[in-house]
Write a protein that holds these residues in place. Structure first.
Motif, PDB file in Angstrom:
ATOM      1  N   LEU A 250      -1.344 -13.726  -9.060  1.00  0.00           N
ATOM      2  CA  LEU A 250      -1.799 -13.655 -10.785  1.00  0.00           C
ATOM      3  C   LEU A 250      -0.938 -14.700 -11.381  1.00  0.00           C
ATOM      4  CD1 LEU A 250      -3.053  -9.898 -10.964  1.00  0.00           C
ATOM      5  CD2 LEU A 250      -4.474 -12.216 -10.224  1.00  0.00           C
ATOM      6  N   LEU A 251      -1.210 -15.312 -12.478  1.00  0.00           N
ATOM      7  CA  LEU A 251      -0.659 -16.514 -13.931  1.00  0.00           C
ATOM      8  C   LEU A 251      -0.150 -14.890 -14.528  1.00  0.00           C
ATOM      9  CD1 LEU A 251      -3.099 -19.132 -14.331  1.00  0.00           C
ATOM     10  CD2 LEU A 251      -0.784 -19.041 -12.780  1.00  0.00           C
ATOM     11  N   GLU A 252       0.798 -15.387 -15.721  1.00  0.00           N
ATOM     12  CA  GLU A 252       1.041 -14.643 -16.340  1.00  0.00           C
ATOM     13  C   GLU A 252       0.417 -13.571 -17.228  1.00  0.00           C
ATOM     14  OE1 GLU A 252       4.669 -13.225 -16.282  1.00  0.00           O
ATOM     15  OE2 GLU A 252       4.329 -14.657 -14.521  1.00  0.00           O
ATOM     16  N   TYR A 253      -0.714 -14.457 -17.990  1.00  0.00           N
ATOM     17  CA  TYR A 253      -1.508 -13.755 -18.850  1.00  0.00           C
ATOM     18  C   TYR A 253      -2.569 -12.573 -17.856  1.00  0.00           C
ATOM     19  CZ  TYR A 253      -5.145 -17.114 -17.085  1.00  0.00           C
ATOM     20  OH  TYR A 253      -6.138 -17.570 -16.783  1.00  0.00           O
ATOM     21  N   GLU A 254      -2.938 -13.097 -16.489  1.00  0.00           N
ATOM     22  CA  GLU A 254      -3.422 -12.750 -15.739  1.00  0.00           C
ATOM     23  C   GLU A 254      -3.263 -10.951 -15.044  1.00  0.00           C
ATOM     24  OE1 GLU A 254      -6.470 -15.730 -13.757  1.00  0.00           O
ATOM     25  OE2 GLU A 254      -4.742 -15.419 -12.662  1.00  0.00           O
ATOM     26  N   LYS A 255      -1.452 -11.053 -15.640  1.00  0.00           N
ATOM     27  CA  LYS A 255      -0.161  -9.904 -15.006  1.00  0.00           C
ATOM     28  C   LYS A 255      -1.004  -9.051 -15.436  1.00  0.00           C
ATOM     29  CE  LYS A 255       2.692 -11.584 -11.578  1.00  0.00           C
ATOM     30  NZ  LYS A 255       3.998 -12.370 -11.321  1.00  0.00           N
ATOM     31  N   GLN A 256      -0.955  -9.254 -16.859  1.00  0.00           N
ATOM     32  CA  GLN A 256      -0.303  -8.277 -18.297  1.00  0.00           C
ATOM     33  C   GLN A 256      -2.221  -8.104 -18.352  1.00  0.00           C
ATOM     34  OE1 GLN A 256       1.963  -7.653 -20.262  1.00  0.00           O
ATOM     35  NE2 GLN A 256       1.042  -6.654 -21.129  1.00  0.00           N
ATOM     36  N   MET A 257      -3.305  -8.656 -18.363  1.00  0.00           N
ATOM     37  CA  MET A 257      -4.869  -8.103 -18.104  1.00  0.00           C
ATOM     38  C   MET A 257      -4.343  -6.692 -17.221  1.00  0.00           C
ATOM     39  SD  MET A 257      -7.284 -11.587 -18.559  1.00  0.00           S
ATOM     40  CE  MET A 257      -7.564 -12.031 -19.372  1.00  0.00           C
ATOM     41  N   PHE A 258      -4.129  -7.075 -15.953  1.00  0.00           N
ATOM     42  CA  PHE A 258      -4.241  -5.898 -14.846  1.00  0.00           C
ATOM     43  C   PHE A 258      -3.453  -5.071 -15.390  1.00  0.00           C
ATOM     44  CE2 PHE A 258      -2.155  -4.375 -11.180  1.00  0.00           C
ATOM     45  CZ  PHE A 258      -3.055  -3.886 -10.935  1.00  0.00           C
ATOM     46  N   LEU A 259      -1.897  -5.351 -16.467  1.00  0.00           N
ATOM     47  CA  LEU A 259      -1.041  -3.908 -16.565  1.00  0.00           C
ATOM     48  C   LEU A 259      -1.794  -3.156 -17.275  1.00  0.00           C
ATOM     49  CD1 LEU A 259       2.266  -5.786 -16.559  1.00  0.00           C
ATOM     50  CD2 LEU A 259       1.506  -3.544 -14.802  1.00  0.00           C
ATOM     51  N   ASP A 260      -2.690  -4.075 -18.579  1.00  0.00           N
ATOM     52  CA  ASP A 260      -3.260  -2.967 -19.665  1.00  0.00           C
ATOM     53  C   ASP A 260      -4.517  -2.243 -19.440  1.00  0.00           C
ATOM     54  OD1 ASP A 260      -1.699  -4.782 -21.769  1.00  0.00           O
ATOM     55  OD2 ASP A 260      -3.199  -6.187 -22.030  1.00  0.00           O
ATOM     56  N   LEU A 261      -5.426  -3.035 -17.848  1.00  0.00           N
ATOM     57  CA  LEU A 261      -6.388  -1.943 -17.428  1.00  0.00           C
ATOM     58  C   LEU A 261      -6.383  -1.435 -17.497  1.00  0.00           C
ATOM     59  CD1 LEU A 261      -8.782  -4.937 -17.715  1.00  0.00           C
ATOM     60  CD2 LEU A 261      -9.494  -3.423 -19.194  1.00  0.00           C
ATOM     61  N   VAL A 262      -4.928  -1.308 -16.496  1.00  0.00           N
ATOM     62  CA  VAL A 262      -4.408  -0.233 -15.166  1.00  0.00           C
ATOM     63  C   VAL A 262      -3.879   0.399 -16.064  1.00  0.00           C
ATOM     64  CG1 VAL A 262      -2.816   0.781 -12.739  1.00  0.00           C
ATOM     65  CG2 VAL A 262      -4.280  -1.282 -12.654  1.00  0.00           C
ATOM     66  N   HIS A 263      -2.987   1.040 -17.210  1.00  0.00           N
ATOM     67  CA  HIS A 263      -2.342   1.834 -17.706  1.00  0.00           C
ATOM     68  C   HIS A 263      -3.464   2.373 -18.726  1.00  0.00           C
ATOM     69  CE1 HIS A 263       1.603   0.144 -17.507  1.00  0.00           C
ATOM     70  NE2 HIS A 263       1.181   0.812 -16.336  1.00  0.00           N
ATOM     71  N   ALA A 264      -4.495   1.972 -18.845  1.00  0.00           N
ATOM     72  CA  ALA A 264      -5.205   2.463 -20.199  1.00  0.00           C
ATOM     73  C   ALA A 264      -6.913   2.151 -20.541  1.00  0.00           C
ATOM     74  CB  ALA A 264      -5.026   2.346 -21.069  1.00  0.00           C
ATOM     75  N   ASP A 265      -7.731   3.065 -20.543  1.00  0.00           N
ATOM     76  CA  ASP A 265      -8.957   2.307 -20.277  1.00  0.00           C
ATOM     77  C   ASP A 265      -9.104   0.961 -21.837  1.00  0.00           C
ATOM     78  OD1 ASP A 265      -9.605   4.754 -18.745  1.00  0.00           O
ATOM     79  OD2 ASP A 265     -10.750   5.874 -19.817  1.00  0.00           O
ATOM     80  N   GLY A 266     -10.352   0.216 -21.558  1.00  0.00           N
ATOM     81  CA  GLY A 266     -10.355  -0.619 -22.561  1.00  0.00           C
ATOM     82  C   GLY A 266     -11.090  -1.062 -22.326  1.00  0.00           C
ATOM     83  N   LEU A 267     -11.990  -1.885 -23.232  1.00  0.00           N
ATOM     84  CA  LEU A 267     -12.748  -3.271 -23.258  1.00  0.00           C
ATOM     85  C   LEU A 267     -11.781  -4.747 -23.532  1.00  0.00           C
ATOM     86  CD1 LEU A 267     -15.268  -5.107 -23.939  1.00  0.00           C
ATOM     87  CD2 LEU A 267     -15.374  -4.252 -26.275  1.00  0.00           C
ATOM     88  N   LEU A 268     -12.168  -5.922 -22.693  1.00  0.00           N
ATOM     89  CA  LEU A 268     -10.826  -7.031 -22.157  1.00  0.00           C
ATOM     90  C   LEU A 268     -12.076  -8.019 -22.808  1.00  0.00           C
ATOM     91  CD1 LEU A 268      -8.679  -8.013 -19.680  1.00  0.00           C
ATOM     92  CD2 LEU A 268     -10.114  -9.662 -20.035  1.00  0.00           C
ATOM     93  N   VAL A 269     -11.935  -8.599 -23.848  1.00  0.00           N
ATOM     94  CA  VAL A 269     -12.673  -9.938 -24.426  1.00  0.00           C
ATOM     95  C   VAL A 269     -11.977 -11.198 -23.523  1.00  0.00           C
ATOM     96  CG1 VAL A 269     -13.849 -11.148 -25.749  1.00  0.00           C
ATOM     97  CG2 VAL A 269     -13.617  -8.794 -26.502  1.00  0.00           C
ATOM     98  N   ALA A 270     -11.986 -11.986 -22.889  1.00  0.00           N
ATOM     99  CA  ALA A 270     -11.662 -13.155 -22.229  1.00  0.00           C
ATOM    100  C   ALA A 270     -12.288 -14.479 -23.082  1.00  0.00           C
ATOM    101  CB  ALA A 270     -11.293 -13.315 -20.766  1.00  0.00           C
ATOM    102  N   ALA A 271     -11.576 -15.128 -23.318  1.00  0.00           N
ATOM    103  CA  ALA A 271     -12.110 -16.930 -23.373  1.00  0.00           C
ATOM    104  C   ALA A 271     -13.355 -17.462 -22.103  1.00  0.00           C
ATOM    105  CB  ALA A 271     -11.502 -17.508 -23.998  1.00  0.00           C
ATOM    106  N   LYS A 272     -14.021 -18.153 -22.599  1.00  0.00           N
ATOM    107  CA  LYS A 272     -14.219 -18.620 -21.327  1.00  0.00           C
ATOM    108  C   LYS A 272     -13.585 -19.072 -20.427  1.00  0.00           C
ATOM    109  CE  LYS A 272     -19.771 -19.080 -23.008  1.00  0.00           C
ATOM    110  NZ  LYS A 272     -19.066 -17.801 -24.425  1.00  0.00           N
ATOM    111  N   GLY A 273     -13.625 -19.218 -19.281  1.00  0.00           N
ATOM    112  CA  GLY A 273     -12.984 -20.310 -18.134  1.00  0.00           C
ATOM    113  C   GLY A 273     -11.738 -19.602 -17.932  1.00  0.00           C
ATOM    114  N   LEU A 274     -11.879 -18.520 -18.195  1.00  0.00           N
ATOM    115  CA  LEU A 274     -10.230 -17.683 -18.283  1.00  0.00           C
ATOM    116  C   LEU A 274     -10.432 -16.710 -17.056  1.00  0.00           C
ATOM    117  CD1 LEU A 274      -8.057 -17.119 -22.104  1.00  0.00           C
ATOM    118  CD2 LEU A 274      -7.930 -19.542 -20.336  1.00  0.00           C
TER     119      LEU A 274
END
Length: 966
Positions: free
Chosen positions: A50-74
């Motif tokens: 995973l890329l660095e920002y994808e790793k951060q997405m993964f950690l955020d969502l594993v640690h807590a429930d939430g809504l992730l809004v990503a730009a198109k293509g990311l």
């Protein structure tokens, strides 16, 4: 999971053979703990890339429930894929909802098959599959019914993942399922994903309402300008080259004239509707892709208030946009054929008047000049980008390949050409394999454009033209492109949807001809036979199975792949799949697309190649044109949407109980124990309210299974009523043992009245229920009225013009039927709640049995009877619903009724007046009134027919029957 930072993973392949059970529980616990790793340790595994920002997405969502809004293509898809892998275990039950077909297939192909379960068809099979754990991609309608019927162990659900979260509104099925889940499961997680930031800017506080419906408190925002994203993508940027292709003078002039007309129409629509908010109606927005969705959302609720001129302008703006796209992207012949359709007397009468402007005349003239030269010879000009594309493929790319890798390098170049749609793909394939002249001649024959005399350039290709003509005629037979070929009957759409529909019948017919991917290869021309008309490009036949690796292995020649930005089969993941398979050296962006450009950036960042080995990207773009402006507008819209979401997050107040995991989450419950009755203003309402409060019973409504396609069951449950899903044959909603409701939307109402189905439904409801109700429900986003042509019908045919008359006939035939008009499902849910106050609760088994063959007697009846006789008796004077059952029990047969006297009939019907009415209709010959026929001549004819003083033929027949018995 006991700790939110720990993730259970099962590494089946690395485990040794099963060992005997340990003697103590301590040893077993140690082995289980050995398989527990933290989220950070999981990311350090070799198979997790995973890329660095994808790793951060993964950690955020594993640690807590939430809504992730990503730009198109990311592409949050890889993050979600690893979250699914983390929870791939038989001990977990993970549900994925609101996913498209291509998303479901993508994730299933990447996950371990033994942990992914298909949704079973039967309820018993689904119960078994739920208990097996694993991951399930399930439709929300099935999930809601299973949650209500408790077929699924709600307390054992590990979590729910929601895709396309921007579409979750409080009345949708996904919100219903999440509410049912959170009511009985306080520990499971909810993780939501969305890649459409613009959707959160529509409506008031959309992002906050969406988070409330999802039961999440955290919002994770990942725009392209995020510092982590820029740091991950910037070091691995591919070399990009922008090639500004100039438009021809005629195309540039046509673009200017179309923009002038659009500017005039925009000013006109704002002048006519000064009181309506027309901020979104600008020329800049008119040429973008999502203009029609924005316009429809804005004008839908006030469509009936707009005058006819405004409606014509809206339709013409759509037509002008299609002309602009055709001029910019399609070939000259196809564009001329499209524009020629709007230069007719019929269209000139029906449009807003733009065809009479000088600019429109110039458009028609210039379009013809693009096809015919000054001598009126057939010589269409090629598309401006064709020449630039040919130079790239035949000169620039081979030259760059030899410079970068040396002349002795054996690896042939692989080129990926990206187009916006299947039509552009087909156009480029035909151009590269046949040449521009032959392809343009084919288009002329297909669109029935008059060819006439060919110019000198086209005359050289007479042999190729004959071949093209024969093949094109065969195509025309298969795919008729004439107006006489009528498309199949489509479902009835409202007028605004028809005007703003993106695909018309012709486009649907032509869509069958086009493919979304083509694979070509280059051949070397023979030096002793230089044929200028022979193409050096050939199509690879192996692409039928779409095995790119096999095609590349079989052809050690330069490979050219034509691909759309996204396909129906794989969606936006089609481009990523092709990049991984093809590993192209060069990418040519024939059309611009924000999502595709970012996918190329992410793909290059994953490969981490040195600068010389990275792919080179060419942009073919018309500078300072509508194409460039549309691309910049889409970028600006996304940036503005993210800025708005970031600002909203900084000011957002989120309650602690919003996640529904605490007892304070009052949004999940509505208590009927302690609240005051809502209609306690009246004496009867107060009495029933007190009775209800003393009973302390949650009201319930029986809902037909088919009704879970609508929003109403969700809103009923939201008001605190219990929803009982049952397959019933009579009605849609059973409120009480006596009250049955048939719900109809406007389109359903029109179709049911025309087909007669509604009449049969009312017959059944009136037969089995004392209080049948017909509920006519309007769309909450549409105007609440039944006047004019908008809501009733878009056609002026006789079948749709008399809806009100048919409703009146319906009420005359069914006196007990009550009509309820509801402006929205919200109002319907409130109405159902009020109708049930103080009433008995319905029985699901009784409701399911009514109307079936094994059904028992209807409520209030002790016998079975012939339905036809029952309906016949109700039509006789003096017979009504209160005395028809006594008449059927004691009357015997129609012959016995004829032998009864007036006094006996009165006793039977319990009314002297009713008895007289029935006796008269059975025994007295009723003659027409004097004013109904031509005076005394009719009376004279009647007296001759019946004889003097003998108008009582029924009485004579009865007396003769008595004498015969004696």
């Amino acid at each position: 999971m006991s700790d939110a930072t720990e993730v259970a993973t099962t590494e089946v392949d690395e485990q040794p053979a099963p060992a005997p059970l340990p003697e103590s529980n301590d040893t077993l616990e140690d082995e289980e703990l050995a398989n527990l790793v933290t989220a950070e340790e999981y990311l350090m595994r070799k198979d997790v890339q995973l890329l660095e920002y994808e790793k951060q997405m993964f950690l955020d969502l594993v640690h807590a429930d939430g809504l992730l809004v990503a730009a198109k293509g990311l592409s949050y898809e890889r993050v979600l894929l690893h979250i699914l892998k983390v929870y791939s275990d038989a001990g977990n039950l993970l549900l994925v909802i609101n996913s498209a077909d291509w998303e479901e297939q993508y994730y299933k192909s990447k996950l371990d098959a033994k942990y992914v379960h298909e949704v079973a068809n039967t309820a018993t099979e689904r119960e078994r599959v739920y208990l097996e754990g694993g991951i399930q991609f399930i439709s929300t309608r099935i999930l809601v019914v299973d949650l209500l019927k408790q077929r699924i162990p709600i307390e054992l659900i590990t979590g729910i993942i929601v895709l396309r979260a921007h579409s979750i509104i409080e009345s949708c099925q996904e919100a219903f399922a999440l509410r049912l889940y959170r009511q009985r499961n306080k520990t499971g997680f909810i993780k939501a994903f969305s890649s459409s930031p613009e959707a959160f800017t529509i409506g008031y506080s959309h992002i906050e309402r969406t988070m409330r419906n999802l039961f999440v408190k955290q919002l994770y925002i990942w725009p392209r300008f995020h510092a982590t994203v820029r740091a991950a993508l910037h070091p691995w940027q591919a070399q990009t080259i922008e090639l500004h292709v100039p438009l021809s003078a005629r195309v540039s002039a046509i673009q200017t004239h179309i923009l002038d007309i659009m500017n005039f129409l925009v000013r006109e629509i704002k002048r006519i509707n000064r009181t309506v908010d027309m901020e979104a109606v600008t020329v800049e927005n008119c040429v973008t892709k999502k203009f029609h969705k924005i316009l429809q959302a804005q004008l839908d609720c006030i469509w009936h208030q707009l005058n006819s001129q405004t409606k014509l302008i809206v339709a013409d703006l759509k037509i002008l946009r299609s002309l602009m796209i055709s001029t910019m992207y399609h070939d000259a012949v196809s564009s001329y054929a499209l524009i020629k359709r709007y230069r007719s007397t019929e269209y000139a009468i029906s449009n807003s008047g733009w065809t009479l402007m000088d600019a429109a005349e110039q458009i028609f003239v210039l379009s013809k000049q693009r096809v015919y030269n000054g001598q009126n010879e057939f010589e269409p000009e090629p598309c401006p980008k064709w020449q630039a594309l040919s130079e790239l493929l035949t000169q620039d790319i081979p030259g760059d390949m030899s410079r970068r890798r040396g002349a002795d390098h054996l690896d042939p170049p692989k080129v990926l050409i990206l187009c916006q749609d299947a039509r552009a793909c087909y156009q480029l394939k035909q151009y590269l394999t046949q040449g521009s002249a032959r392809y343009l001649l084919q288009q002329a024959l297909r669109h029935e454009v008059h060819v006439g005399k060919l110019s000198d350039e086209f005359a050289k290709q007479s042999q190729g033209a004959a071949m093209a003509e024969s093949t094109t005629k065969a195509d025309v037979k298969v795919e008729p492109d004439t107006p006489a070929a009528a498309p199949p009957a489509a479902p009835v759409l409202d007028e605004l949807s028809q005007l703003l529909s993106e695909t018309d019948a012709e486009a649907q017919l032509q869509q069958q001809l086009f493919e979304e991917s083509y694979m070509l290869t280059m051949t070397q021309a023979a030096p002793n036979d230089p044929d200028p008309n022979a193409s050096i490009f050939e199509i690879i036949p192996e692409l039928e199975q779409f095995d790119v690796s096999a095609a590349l292995a079989a052809h050690r020649q330069p490979c050219i792949c034509l691909q759309t930005f996204k396909t129906e089969r794989e969606g936006s993941m089609a481009l990523e799949h092709m990049l991984e398979q093809l590993q192209p050296h060069y990418v040519i962006m024939y059309n611009t697309n924000v999502t595709a450009i970012r996918q190329l950036e992410v793909f290059e960042a994953r490969r981490r190649l040195p600068p010389d080995d990275r792919m080179k990207i060419y942009f073919l773009i018309h500078a300072r044109t509508v194409e460039e402006q549309s691309y910049l507008t889409s970028l600006r819209r996304e940036k503005s949407a993210f800025e708005l979401i970031i600002e909203t997050k900084s000011k957002m107040v989120i309650p602690e109980y919003q996640d529904g995991k605490t007892d304070e989450a009052f949004v999940l419950y509505k208590s009927y124990d302690d609240e005051e009755p809502t209609n306690a203003q009246t004496r009867q309402g107060a009495a029933t309210g007190v009775a209800l409060a003393s009973a302390r019973v949650t009201p319930k409504i029986i809902v037909d299974m088919r009704e879970f396609r609508s929003d109403l069951p969700c809103l009923i449950h939201r008001r605190g009523l219990e929803v009982v899903p049952v397959t019933i044959t009579i009605g849609d909603y059973i409120l009480t043992p006596e009250m049955c409701v048939e719900r109809k939307s406007i389109s359903d109402l029109i179709g049911s009245l025309n087909s007669g189905r509604l009449y049969n439904q009312c017959v059944q409801m009136q037969r089995y229920y004392a209080k049948p109700i017909l509920l006519i429900e309007f769309d909450q986003n549409r105007p609440f009225h039944l006047q004019g042509k908008f809501m009733l019908s878009q056609q002026t045919t006789a079948t749709n013009a008399d809806i009100m008359q048919k409703l009146q006939l319906l009420t005359l035939h069914f006196p007990r039927l009550r009509l309820i008009w509801s402006p929205s499902p919200y109002a319907t849910a409130q109405l159902f709640e009020e109708l049930k106050l103080g009433k008995e609760e319905p029985d699901a088994q009784v409701a399911a049995a009514l109307g079936s063959d094994e059904a028992g007697p209807a409520p209030g009846e002790q016998l079975q009877y012939n339905n036809a006789i029952h309906d016949f008796l109700l039509r006789l004077p003096g017979v009504h619903t209160r005395n028809v059952h006594g008449l059927m029990r004691k009357g015997g047969s129609l012959r016995q009724l004829l032998q009864l006297s007036q006094t006996e009939l009165a006793e039977l019907l319990q009314s002297q007046e009713s008895g007289k009415l029935l006796w008269d209709i059975l025994h007295v010959a009723h003659l027409p009134e004097k004013d109904e026929v031509a005076g005394s001549s009719a009376l004279l004819a009647a007296s001759k027919q019946f004889g003097s003083g003998s108008h009582n033929r029924f009485r004579k027949a009865a007396s003769e029957a008595r004498r015969g018995r004696r």
